[in-house]
Design a protein around this motif. Structure first.
Motif, short mmCIF file in Angstrom:
data_model
loop_
_atom_site.label_atom_id
_atom_site.label_comp_id
_atom_site.label_asym_id
_atom_site.label_seq_id
_atom_site.Cartn_x
_atom_site.Cartn_y
_atom_site.Cartn_z
N ILE A 126 -45.20 80.22 -19.00
CA ILE A 126 -44.62 81.75 -20.02
C ILE A 126 -43.96 80.68 -20.91
CG2 ILE A 126 -44.02 83.63 -19.66
CD1 ILE A 126 -46.00 83.55 -17.05
N GLY A 127 -42.75 79.97 -20.64
CA GLY A 127 -41.06 79.30 -20.79
C GLY A 127 -42.17 78.36 -22.39
N LEU A 178 -43.95 79.13 -24.01
CA LEU A 178 -44.37 80.06 -25.56
C LEU A 178 -43.04 80.79 -26.38
CD1 LEU A 178 -47.58 82.02 -23.42
CD2 LEU A 178 -47.47 79.74 -24.98
N PHE A 179 -42.11 80.71 -25.66
CA PHE A 179 -40.74 80.64 -26.58
C PHE A 179 -40.15 79.78 -26.59
CE2 PHE A 179 -43.08 84.32 -23.66
CZ PHE A 179 -42.97 85.54 -25.08
N GLY A 180 -40.67 78.98 -26.28
CA GLY A 180 -39.94 77.30 -26.61
C GLY A 180 -39.19 76.88 -25.71
N ALA A 181 -39.03 77.52 -24.62
CA ALA A 181 -37.64 77.04 -23.41
C ALA A 181 -38.13 75.56 -23.10
CB ALA A 181 -37.99 78.11 -22.20
#
Length: 297
Positions: free
Chosen positions: A142-143, A145-148
């Motif tokens: 999940i992270g 997907l946001f570039g984390a």
């Protein structure tokens, strides 16, 4: 007349003791005797085949107080309790208020909230291990997907204890919700109608009527949550085993480690006595001090 009255009192006393006998036997066998035996064992040294155990008094307690690992573990447990207890109770209350409201699929909501409680802690820990696994775990995906960046939640001292705490909150909240839900259903509906007639809104009714009536239930849940914050260690064996660098090690896990890994049972007994004394003191304070203010009159 006096003899008949005395005989009747004796019969009532015998009847009462017979009713109490099963509970007394169980408490003596599984609570009083083990506690006394643990206290007695904590006063002896660690024995070996060549050198039997000797009575050393409070020396084991002195060694514990000089052990930096013990203070680290105690601090971990205080932080763990300080996070899991209020979060579990607050989340359980919110869930119970929502599950008690007139919403669609209310039975499904209640079942969904209670499902984590049915799972054994070992199964819950394995489930969360899949969430926490670096690289391909759910949280990292999940992270990503946001570039984390990828995070090793269980392998860093800064995050390991909080990751373990999240599992406990997820597991405990549904269990505590059942008690709140049962207490909410005992509140007479006339009180809601009277509050509406007086012009009280939903928040005012909840804050001034519902929450005070739930205080005895909250005290009961608080005591159970406090005990669970010490006794729930099953997930540590799956998730971290107390690591890294003892960052997630809790007191009961340290007791187990001393007793069965280091074979230092007197030290484990001394820690157990301290835990029992601490829990007993807190429970007594809660019931003697807080209990007087929990009943809505």
């Amino acid at each position: 007349m006096a003899d008949a009255f005395t005989l009747q009192r004796r019969r009532r006393a015998i009847h009462g003791w017979l009713l109490l006998a099963p509970s007394l036997v169980m408490l003596t066998a599984f609570a009083f005797y083990p506690s006394a035996a643990t206290l007695w064992a904590s006063l002896f040294s660690r024995g070996t085949r060549r050198r039997p155990a000797e009575f050393i008094g409070l020396e084991n307690y002195g060694r514990l107080f000089d052990d930096p690992t013990f203070w680290l573990v105690a601090t971990n447990n205080l932080l763990y309790a300080g996070v899991t207890i209020p979060l579990s109770i607050a989340l359980a209350l919110v869930m119970a208020l929502w599950a008690d409201a007139r919403i669609p699929a209310r039975s499904f909501v209640r079942t969904a909230y209670f499902t984590p409680t049915v799972l054994p802690m070992i199964a819950a820990a394995n489930l969360w291990l899949f969430f926490y696994t670096p690289g391909f775990g759910v949280l990292d995906r999940i992270g990503g997907l946001f570039g984390a960046a990828s995070v090793n939640w269980l392998g860093q001292p800064e995050t390991a204890l909080w990751a373990v705490s999240a599992v406990t909150v997820w597991k405990e909240a549904g269990f505590f919700m059942i008690f709140y839900l049962a207490a909410l259903q005992t509140i007479p509906p006339d009180l809601r109608e009277a509050a509406a007639i007086e012009g009280a809104g939903r928040w005012t009714y909840t804050r001034r009527v519902v929450l005070p009536l739930l205080m005895p239930t909250t005290l009961f849940i608080l005591v159970n949550a406090m005990i669970n914050s010490v006794k729930l260690i099953d997930h540590l064996f799956i998730l971290t085993r107390g690591g890294p660098s003892d960052a997630s090690k809790l007191i009961l896990y340290y007791v187990w480690e001393n007793a069965f890994a280091f074979f230092d049972r007197p030290a484990a007994a001394a820690m157990t006595v301290l835990v029992l004394a601490g829990l007993g003191t807190l429970a007594a304070l809660q019931f003697l001090v807080i209990d007087r203010r929990t009943h809505y009159r």
